[in-house]
Design an enzyme around this catalytic site. Sequence first.
Site, short mmCIF file in Angstrom:
data_model
loop_
_atom_site.label_atom_id
_atom_site.label_comp_id
_atom_site.label_asym_id
_atom_site.label_seq_id
_atom_site.Cartn_x
_atom_site.Cartn_y
_atom_site.Cartn_z
CB CYS A 60 3.92 3.83 101.19
SG CYS A 60 5.07 2.95 100.16
CB SER A 61 7.18 4.56 104.83
OG SER A 61 5.76 4.31 105.57
#
Length: 109
Positions: free
Chosen positions: A68-69
């Site tokens: 993800c981020s």
Amino acid sequence: MAGNRINILGTDELKERLSDPKKVIIVDARDEEDYKKMHIPGAISIPVYDIDKMSDTLDKDKEVITYCSGGMCDASTDAANILTKKGFKNVSEYKGGIQDWFAGNNPTE
């Protein structure tokens, strides 16, 4: 549930896995809008809130790597946990996420 451990990958390990893209599925667990802005080459967009219903489209014989981020984002961890609960045996997570990937001057799409 022995054998359903989630492997944690660093950037170098992810690069190594990407050298043979036929053996892995890279899942970007962020929202589709974030995916469209920038993602790891070859990654597919399956937001964490869709992973349960979309998991049937993934090949259980391949290693599935979620990201993800990075940083404080839990989407990749949540996605990896859902996949192991759905019976995937080879699940890894790239905790650094797109932040570490981009910061390391690695290619993005």
